[in-house]
Design a protein around this motif. Structure first.
Motif, PDB file in Angstrom:
ATOM      1  N   ILE A 114       0.818  -1.213   0.000  1.00  0.00           N
ATOM      2  CA  ILE A 114       0.000   0.000   0.000  1.00  0.00           C
ATOM      3  C   ILE A 114       0.851   1.263   0.000  1.00  0.00           C
ATOM      4  N   THR A 115       2.052   1.193   0.575  1.00  0.00           N
ATOM      5  CA  THR A 115       2.911   2.379   0.651  1.00  0.00           C
ATOM      6  C   THR A 115       3.468   2.790  -0.706  1.00  0.00           C
ATOM      7  N   SER A 116       3.293   1.957  -1.725  1.00  0.00           N
ATOM      8  CA  SER A 116       3.767   2.330  -3.062  1.00  0.00           C
ATOM      9  C   SER A 116       2.747   3.209  -3.804  1.00  0.00           C
ATOM     10  N   TYR A 117       1.538   3.353  -3.233  1.00  0.00           N
ATOM     11  CA  TYR A 117       0.474   4.132  -3.875  1.00  0.00           C
ATOM     12  C   TYR A 117       0.582   5.613  -3.508  1.00  0.00           C
ATOM     13  N   SER A 118       0.452   6.459  -4.498  1.00  0.00           N
ATOM     14  CA  SER A 118       0.220   7.877  -4.228  1.00  0.00           C
ATOM     15  C   SER A 118      -1.262   8.049  -3.915  1.00  0.00           C
ATOM     16  N   ASP A 119      -1.638   9.213  -3.400  1.00  0.00           N
ATOM     17  CA  ASP A 119      -3.061   9.452  -3.124  1.00  0.00           C
ATOM     18  C   ASP A 119      -3.888   9.324  -4.391  1.00  0.00           C
ATOM     19  N   GLU A 120      -3.372   9.831  -5.497  1.00  0.00           N
ATOM     20  CA  GLU A 120      -4.103   9.772  -6.768  1.00  0.00           C
ATOM     21  C   GLU A 120      -4.297   8.329  -7.216  1.00  0.00           C
ATOM     22  N   GLU A 121      -3.256   7.528  -7.063  1.00  0.00           N
ATOM     23  CA  GLU A 121      -3.358   6.122  -7.466  1.00  0.00           C
ATOM     24  C   GLU A 121      -4.325   5.365  -6.569  1.00  0.00           C
ATOM     25  N   LEU A 122      -4.336   5.709  -5.282  1.00  0.00           N
ATOM     26  CA  LEU A 122      -5.252   5.053  -4.368  1.00  0.00           C
ATOM     27  C   LEU A 122      -6.703   5.423  -4.691  1.00  0.00           C
ATOM     28  N   LEU A 123      -6.941   6.663  -5.046  1.00  0.00           N
ATOM     29  CA  LEU A 123      -8.292   7.084  -5.424  1.00  0.00           C
ATOM     30  C   LEU A 123      -8.732   6.392  -6.720  1.00  0.00           C
ATOM     31  N   GLU A 124      -7.787   6.183  -7.610  1.00  0.00           N
ATOM     32  CA  GLU A 124      -8.100   5.442  -8.838  1.00  0.00           C
ATOM     33  C   GLU A 124      -8.536   4.022  -8.496  1.00  0.00           C
ATOM     34  N   LEU A 125      -7.818   3.395  -7.557  1.00  0.00           N
ATOM     35  CA  LEU A 125      -8.194   2.047  -7.128  1.00  0.00           C
ATOM     36  C   LEU A 125      -9.558   2.051  -6.459  1.00  0.00           C
ATOM     37  N   MET A 126      -9.847   3.062  -5.619  1.00  0.00           N
ATOM     38  CA  MET A 126     -11.136   3.111  -4.934  1.00  0.00           C
ATOM     39  C   MET A 126     -12.287   3.223  -5.946  1.00  0.00           C
ATOM     40  N   SER A 127     -12.044   3.939  -7.021  1.00  0.00           N
ATOM     41  CA  SER A 127     -13.062   4.059  -8.066  1.00  0.00           C
ATOM     42  C   SER A 127     -13.360   2.698  -8.682  1.00  0.00           C
ATOM     43  N   LEU A 128     -12.322   1.924  -8.944  1.00  0.00           N
ATOM     44  CA  LEU A 128     -12.504   0.582  -9.507  1.00  0.00           C
ATOM     45  C   LEU A 128     -13.209  -0.339  -8.512  1.00  0.00           C
ATOM     46  N   VAL A 129     -12.820  -0.216  -7.226  1.00  0.00           N
ATOM     47  CA  VAL A 129     -13.410  -1.056  -6.188  1.00  0.00           C
ATOM     48  C   VAL A 129     -14.886  -0.723  -6.008  1.00  0.00           C
ATOM     49  N   ASN A 130     -15.234   0.546  -6.049  1.00  0.00           N
ATOM     50  CA  ASN A 130     -16.639   0.935  -5.910  1.00  0.00           C
ATOM     51  C   ASN A 130     -17.498   0.361  -7.037  1.00  0.00           C
ATOM     52  N   GLU A 131     -16.917   0.307  -8.217  1.00  0.00           N
ATOM     53  CA  GLU A 131     -17.656  -0.269  -9.345  1.00  0.00           C
ATOM     54  C   GLU A 131     -17.827  -1.780  -9.175  1.00  0.00           C
ATOM     55  N   LEU A 132     -16.813  -2.421  -8.612  1.00  0.00           N
ATOM     56  CA  LEU A 132     -16.866  -3.869  -8.383  1.00  0.00           C
ATOM     57  C   LEU A 132     -17.801  -4.239  -7.235  1.00  0.00           C
ATOM     58  N   GLU A 133     -17.801  -3.437  -6.174  1.00  0.00           N
ATOM     59  CA  GLU A 133     -18.555  -3.685  -4.941  1.00  0.00           C
ATOM     60  C   GLU A 133     -18.189  -5.041  -4.321  1.00  0.00           C
ATOM     61  N   PRO A 134     -16.937  -5.232  -3.928  1.00  0.00           N
ATOM     62  CA  PRO A 134     -16.535  -6.483  -3.269  1.00  0.00           C
ATOM     63  C   PRO A 134     -17.007  -6.508  -1.827  1.00  0.00           C
ATOM     64  N   TYR A 135     -16.775  -7.629  -1.155  1.00  0.00           N
ATOM     65  CA  TYR A 135     -17.095  -7.720   0.265  1.00  0.00           C
ATOM     66  C   TYR A 135     -16.240  -6.731   1.042  1.00  0.00           C
ATOM     67  N   ALA A 136     -14.952  -6.649   0.666  1.00  0.00           N
ATOM     68  CA  ALA A 136     -14.039  -5.737   1.361  1.00  0.00           C
ATOM     69  C   ALA A 136     -12.821  -5.460   0.491  1.00  0.00           C
ATOM     70  N   VAL A 137     -12.159  -4.343   0.799  1.00  0.00           N
ATOM     71  CA  VAL A 137     -10.865  -4.034   0.213  1.00  0.00           C
ATOM     72  C   VAL A 137      -9.884  -3.853   1.362  1.00  0.00           C
ATOM     73  N   SER A 138      -8.689  -4.415   1.211  1.00  0.00           N
ATOM     74  CA  SER A 138      -7.706  -4.343   2.294  1.00  0.00           C
ATOM     75  C   SER A 138      -6.449  -3.614   1.864  1.00  0.00           C
ATOM     76  N   MET A 139      -5.922  -2.833   2.767  1.00  0.00           N
ATOM     77  CA  MET A 139      -4.612  -2.243   2.551  1.00  0.00           C
ATOM     78  C   MET A 139      -3.582  -3.197   3.149  1.00  0.00           C
ATOM     79  N   VAL A 140      -2.631  -3.605   2.314  1.00  0.00           N
ATOM     80  CA  VAL A 140      -1.647  -4.614   2.699  1.00  0.00           C
ATOM     81  C   VAL A 140      -0.294  -3.944   2.876  1.00  0.00           C
ATOM     82  N   ASP A 141       0.187  -3.932   4.100  1.00  0.00           N
ATOM     83  CA  ASP A 141       1.495  -3.349   4.395  1.00  0.00           C
ATOM     84  C   ASP A 141       2.552  -4.436   4.213  1.00  0.00           C
ATOM     85  N   THR A 142       2.804  -4.777   2.962  1.00  0.00           N
ATOM     86  CA  THR A 142       3.604  -5.950   2.605  1.00  0.00           C
ATOM     87  C   THR A 142       4.959  -5.985   3.289  1.00  0.00           C
TER      88      THR A 142
END
Length: 540
Positions: free
Chosen positions: A144-172
């Motif tokens: 998750i630390t490799s994401y900029s705020d813009e990239e994270l918002l892009e992912l949230m947009s995709l996740v909202n369209e998918l509507e999964p059970y959950a999305v997790s931030m992974v501190d690999t």
């Protein structure tokens, strides 16, 4: 009792059988895996991850990594999962949709899909296929630390369209501290649809996995919060948040009813025997990786060289290109290592000074091999009769007076600092290569490391060969070697057991042949003989 997050919205997820598998290549043993799953179910864990789905791995009832969903039934099908949600994990690209049966026919209730940011679009499209099969889908944003705020918002947009059970931030790589942890978490919470759960998967590189989970649980939200843990923190690299601690905390602060005794029974009966054989958890190795915000394989590559101090490792890691920090690139780190070892300096004056004391003299070169002890009398006799110039390599033996110590290995130098100050070795002068950083005063002589490296060799900075290259230019009458034993495939290779390298027995033949070849190449320019037995002379 805390009320920041509703008790009913908190879900505790155990991933021991999946993340823990990095420790033992997922070979828990069938009976062990079943026992663990039964204990976790009895402990009332909300979500239990039972392993990886990976089509590259064959079905093995003893392992929790499986090529398809129908194999899950073969391994775990007889366990009553009661109220627990059972999930598996797919590292996107390692298990095609054709290997997943419909959820209604599967032991699994859900599938977690991990992916790196550069393939987020393809991974979310795959998650849609998984969801269409009826599974609860978890999208897992790796590193998750490799994401900029813009990239994270892009992912949230995709996740909202998918509507999964959950999305997790992974501190690999265990890089998060409280500030950036909650920045990412709140940003995701603000931009996710309310029905989508928000999860956190921690690693313990900075000893913060458990503390960070507590911070996440404090966060005020009405959405489902999923917090990951493993039994005894078992997991990749420095390990994970211990689920028994999370269960205890949730019971005490949020009114949960997890049976911690069942977790402790699983640790005692199933986990401790693995831990004793292959321990995990916080250590310097993973701290160095996390503090440099880089992939741990970079640290492993450098430390496996056994020639670098931690200071040197840190200096090399600082050179890694930002975009490569968390995506391991072996060719890149090899280039940086060579660049570091090739530190240049103008050694004209030091070489000239050394030549005045070496040229035309007999040189006794003392290596650190076991023959320094077993053939001590021969060495002493030679010294008494010939009175040679004595140069020891990366150690200070007591067998006879030493005039110079050749230092090319920063880690060996650390062990020699006090010895060099002692009365026994008073007057010993240091010849150091330019990659070794002096602790106090300047070395007596510093020679350019790059001139002595063999960039095409298996070991580019082999100390014995480096010293011979230097001596070749200093024109001694003869070089006689003692304690330069080479490497045996079994038994001790060093007079001082603390100098042993774990890898030498495995590479013995290659290392010995390399030195033989180097000696042959220098034979016309340097008269080298061996006073004590050596694998460099002939194969034994």
């Amino acid at each position: 009792m805390q009320t920041a997050t509703s008790e009913s919205h908190i879900k505790l997820l155990d991933c021991t059988l999946r993340d823990g598998g990095y420790v033992n290549d997922w070979k828990f043993g069938h009976n062990n895996a079943i026992s663990m799953l039964e204990r976790l179910v009895s402990a009332n864990i909300d979500i239990i991850e039972i392993g990886f789905l990976d089509q590259r791995r064959p079905y093995d009832i003893e392992r929790s990594i499986m090529p398809s969903t129908d194999c899950v039934e073969k391994i775990y099908g007889n366990v009553d999962k009661r109220n627990a949600m059972i999930v598996g994990m797919i590292d996107y690209g390692t298990c095609g949709i054709e290997n997943l049966q419909p959820c209604k026919d599967s032991y699994l209730d859900g599938i977690r899909v991990i992916f790196k940011k550069h393939i987020m679009h393809e991974a979310i499209a795959f998650c849609k296929q998984v969801k269409d099969l009826g599974y609860k889908v978890f999208t897992q944003a790796v590193s998750i630390t490799s994401y900029s705020d813009e990239e994270l918002l892009e992912l949230m947009s995709l996740v909202n369209e998918l509507e999964p059970y959950a999305v997790s931030m992974v501190d690999t790589y265990g890089l998060l501290h409280k500030g950036n942890l909650m920045h990412y978490f709140s940003l995701m919470d603000q931009h996710l649809k309310p029905e989508i759960g928000l999860g956190y998967h921690s690693h313990n590189n900075f000893q913060l996995a458990y503390a960070n989970c507590i911070e996440v649980l404090k966060y005020k939200t009405d959405r489902t919060i999923v917090v990951d843990g493993t039994l005894y923190g078992m997991g990749k690299s420095a390990g994970n948040a211990p689920i028994e601690l999370l269960g205890m905390h949730l019971n005490e602060e949020y009114g949960k009813e997890y049976d911690v005794n069942q977790m402790l029974e699983a640790i005692d009966g199933n986990i401790m025997k693995i831990y004793k054989e292959t321990p995990w958890g916080y250590n310097m190795f993973f701290y160095v990786a996390a503090s440099n915000h880089c992939h741990p394989n970079y640290v492993k590559f450098l430390m496996d060289k056994h020639t670098l101090s931690i200071k040197s490792v840190n200096e090399i890691l600082e050179w890694i290109e930002p975009e490569k920090k968390l995506l391991y690139d072996q060719s890149h780190i090899e280039e940086l290592y060579l660049k570091y070892q090739a530190k240049e300096c103008d050694d004209t004056l030091d070489r000239a000074a050394l030549k005045t004391v070496i040229a035309g003299k007999k040189v006794l070169l003392l290596g650190p091999g076991t023959t320094m002890k077993s053939h001590a009398k021969e060495i002493q006799d030679y010294y008494q009769k010939q009175q040679p110039v004595v140069i020891a390599i990366n150690h200070l033996p007591e067998v006879c007076p030493v005039d110079y110590v050749f230092l090319s290995n920063p880690r060996r130098y650390i062990r020699l600092i006090n010895a060099l100050k002692s009365q026994n070795h008073h007057g010993v002068k240091v010849i150091a290569t330019s990659n070794v950083t002096n602790a106090e005063d300047a070395f007596d002589y510093t020679v350019n490391n790059e001139k002595l490296l063999d960039k095409d060799a298996v070991v580019i900075d082999y100390s014995f060969v480096m010293l011979l290259r230097l001596l070749k230019d200093l024109e001694p009458e003869q070089v006689v070697c003692a304690g330069a034993d080479g490497y045996a495939t079994t038994g001790a290779n060093y007079a001082d057991e603390e100098m042993e390298y774990w890898f030498t027995s495995r590479k013995a033949d290659v290392l010995n042949q390399y030195v033989r070849d180097a000696l042959q190449q220098m034979a016309s320019e340097l008269d080298v003989s061996f006073l004590t037995p050596s694998y460099y002379v002939e194969k034994n």
